[in-house]
Design a protein around this motif. Sequence first.
Motif, PDB file in Angstrom:
ATOM      1  N   CYS A  58       0.732  -1.135   0.011  1.00 28.81           N
ATOM      2  CA  CYS A  58       0.152   0.036  -0.102  1.00 28.81           C
ATOM      3  C   CYS A  58       0.727   1.155   0.192  1.00 28.81           C
ATOM      4  O   CYS A  58       1.609   1.424   0.851  1.00 28.81           O
ATOM      5  N   VAL A  59       0.691   2.295  -0.917  1.00 27.53           N
ATOM      6  CA  VAL A  59       1.400   3.266  -1.238  1.00 27.53           C
ATOM      7  C   VAL A  59       0.787   4.466  -0.197  1.00 27.53           C
ATOM      8  O   VAL A  59      -0.415   4.745  -0.680  1.00 27.53           O
ATOM      9  N   VAL A  60       1.260   4.823   0.756  1.00 24.68           N
ATOM     10  CA  VAL A  60       0.337   6.113   1.267  1.00 24.68           C
ATOM     11  C   VAL A  60       0.740   7.234   0.760  1.00 24.68           C
ATOM     12  O   VAL A  60       1.889   7.840   0.544  1.00 24.68           O
ATOM     13  N   PRO A  61      -0.619   7.965   0.581  1.00 26.57           N
ATOM     14  CA  PRO A  61      -0.589   9.394  -0.400  1.00 26.57           C
ATOM     15  C   PRO A  61       0.167  10.486   0.599  1.00 26.57           C
ATOM     16  O   PRO A  61       0.116  10.187   1.931  1.00 26.57           O
ATOM     17  N   ALA A  62       0.539  11.371  -0.037  1.00 24.56           N
ATOM     18  CA  ALA A  62       1.198  12.524   0.735  1.00 24.56           C
ATOM     19  C   ALA A  62       0.237  13.177   1.603  1.00 24.56           C
ATOM     20  O   ALA A  62       0.475  13.707   2.684  1.00 24.56           O
ATOM     21  N   TYR A 119       7.140   5.921   9.371  1.00 29.69           N
ATOM     22  CA  TYR A 119       8.250   5.115   8.930  1.00 29.69           C
ATOM     23  C   TYR A 119       7.765   3.861   8.376  1.00 29.69           C
ATOM     24  O   TYR A 119       6.750   3.378   8.538  1.00 29.69           O
ATOM     25  N   ASN A 120       8.632   3.515   7.227  1.00 31.82           N
ATOM     26  CA  ASN A 120       8.117   2.074   6.519  1.00 31.82           C
ATOM     27  C   ASN A 120       9.171   0.979   6.866  1.00 31.82           C
ATOM     28  O   ASN A 120      10.479   1.375   6.770  1.00 31.82           O
ATOM     29  N   PHE A 121       8.680  -0.223   6.742  1.00 33.99           N
ATOM     30  CA  PHE A 121       9.621  -1.326   6.785  1.00 33.99           C
ATOM     31  C   PHE A 121       9.576  -2.243   5.745  1.00 33.99           C
ATOM     32  O   PHE A 121       8.575  -3.194   5.527  1.00 33.99           O
ATOM     33  N   PRO A 122      10.160  -2.016   4.739  1.00 33.60           N
ATOM     34  CA  PRO A 122       9.940  -2.950   3.468  1.00 33.60           C
ATOM     35  C   PRO A 122      11.094  -4.089   3.445  1.00 33.60           C
ATOM     36  O   PRO A 122      12.223  -3.811   4.049  1.00 33.60           O
ATOM     37  N   TYR A 133      18.283  -2.153  -2.983  1.00 32.54           N
ATOM     38  CA  TYR A 133      17.179  -2.836  -3.833  1.00 32.54           C
ATOM     39  C   TYR A 133      15.878  -2.146  -3.354  1.00 32.54           C
ATOM     40  O   TYR A 133      14.950  -2.691  -3.143  1.00 32.54           O
ATOM     41  N   PRO A 134      15.832  -0.540  -3.938  1.00 33.22           N
ATOM     42  CA  PRO A 134      14.471   0.042  -3.429  1.00 33.22           C
ATOM     43  C   PRO A 134      13.373  -0.462  -4.629  1.00 33.22           C
ATOM     44  O   PRO A 134      13.760  -0.468  -5.638  1.00 33.22           O
ATOM     45  N   GLY A 135      12.133  -0.609  -4.025  1.00 33.12           N
ATOM     46  CA  GLY A 135      11.149  -0.863  -5.006  1.00 33.12           C
ATOM     47  C   GLY A 135      10.469  -1.969  -4.786  1.00 33.12           C
ATOM     48  O   GLY A 135      10.525  -2.751  -3.531  1.00 33.12           O
ATOM     49  N   VAL A 138       8.413   9.339   2.758  1.00 31.39           N
ATOM     50  CA  VAL A 138       8.110  10.411   1.870  1.00 31.39           C
ATOM     51  C   VAL A 138       7.111  10.176   0.649  1.00 31.39           C
ATOM     52  O   VAL A 138       7.016   8.853   0.509  1.00 31.39           O
ATOM     53  N   GLU A 139       7.025  11.056  -0.086  1.00 32.64           N
ATOM     54  CA  GLU A 139       5.956  11.001  -1.261  1.00 32.64           C
ATOM     55  C   GLU A 139       6.449   9.813  -2.099  1.00 32.64           C
ATOM     56  O   GLU A 139       5.539   9.130  -2.599  1.00 32.64           O
ATOM     57  N   ARG A 140       7.796   9.877  -2.459  1.00 38.61           N
ATOM     58  CA  ARG A 140       8.431   8.799  -3.383  1.00 38.61           C
ATOM     59  C   ARG A 140       8.677   7.528  -2.563  1.00 38.61           C
ATOM     60  O   ARG A 140       9.041   7.347  -1.518  1.00 38.61           O
ATOM     61  N   VAL A 141       8.250   6.455  -3.224  1.00 34.63           N
ATOM     62  CA  VAL A 141       8.234   5.105  -2.683  1.00 34.63           C
ATOM     63  C   VAL A 141      10.061   4.911  -2.326  1.00 34.63           C
ATOM     64  O   VAL A 141      10.681   4.993  -3.413  1.00 34.63           O
TER      65      VAL A 141
END
Length: 223
Positions: free
Chosen positions: A59-63, A74-77, A83-85, A108-111
Amino acid sequence: MPATLVLLCQPEDARHLAAILAGANRDLTVITASDRPQLEAAMAGCRQVDRLVAFRTNCVVPAELLRRVSGPSYNFPPAPPAYPGRYPFVFALYDRATRYGVTAHEMVERVDAGPIVGALGFALPADPDPVWLIDQAHTALVQLFVMLAPQLAATGRPLPRAELAWDQSRRCTAKALDALRTLPPDIGAEELDRRLRALRSVRYEGIRPCLTLHGRRFVLDED
């Protein structure tokens, strides 16, 4: 008034992670959501959101939602800074990487582009199985979450930034994945084997290799 933290994660992770956060701060209110509609509903129902934490989610959180949080989110990928993405394990397998890992970063806005606040890495065997790699990354991601949980639960203070940066030369995009899984008719044996090794995974049908002949697209089975 107790602080409120919204946790965006898959249902199978929610209870365990929420308990870890609550154990780190007994006065913290943790609200869980598994997708964007649930996230929007959770945030709409809160007078104030002090922290947003995303864990292993597509899920991409909108700005506009990030701006509603009083401090950094904060995000935990399940991916290392190299290797971002999306589907980062595919590109690591294709590159024959010798190490992999997981990351925690400000949203931030960019993933997968915000400042990094933590990372864990582990060595890879010579020919890692994709399912093993995915499971190993999940385990490492939980370990990283546990390490940072006391700081995440202390919503009044941002997490200190690490001296690490994303490698923007290898972004794992949908376009790059489609190019990797689209096999040219004249592909060589070595390159074919390399792509099949990277793309073989019973969990994600959307990454299976495919071949286009005479205007028709064929998706290859596992066998």
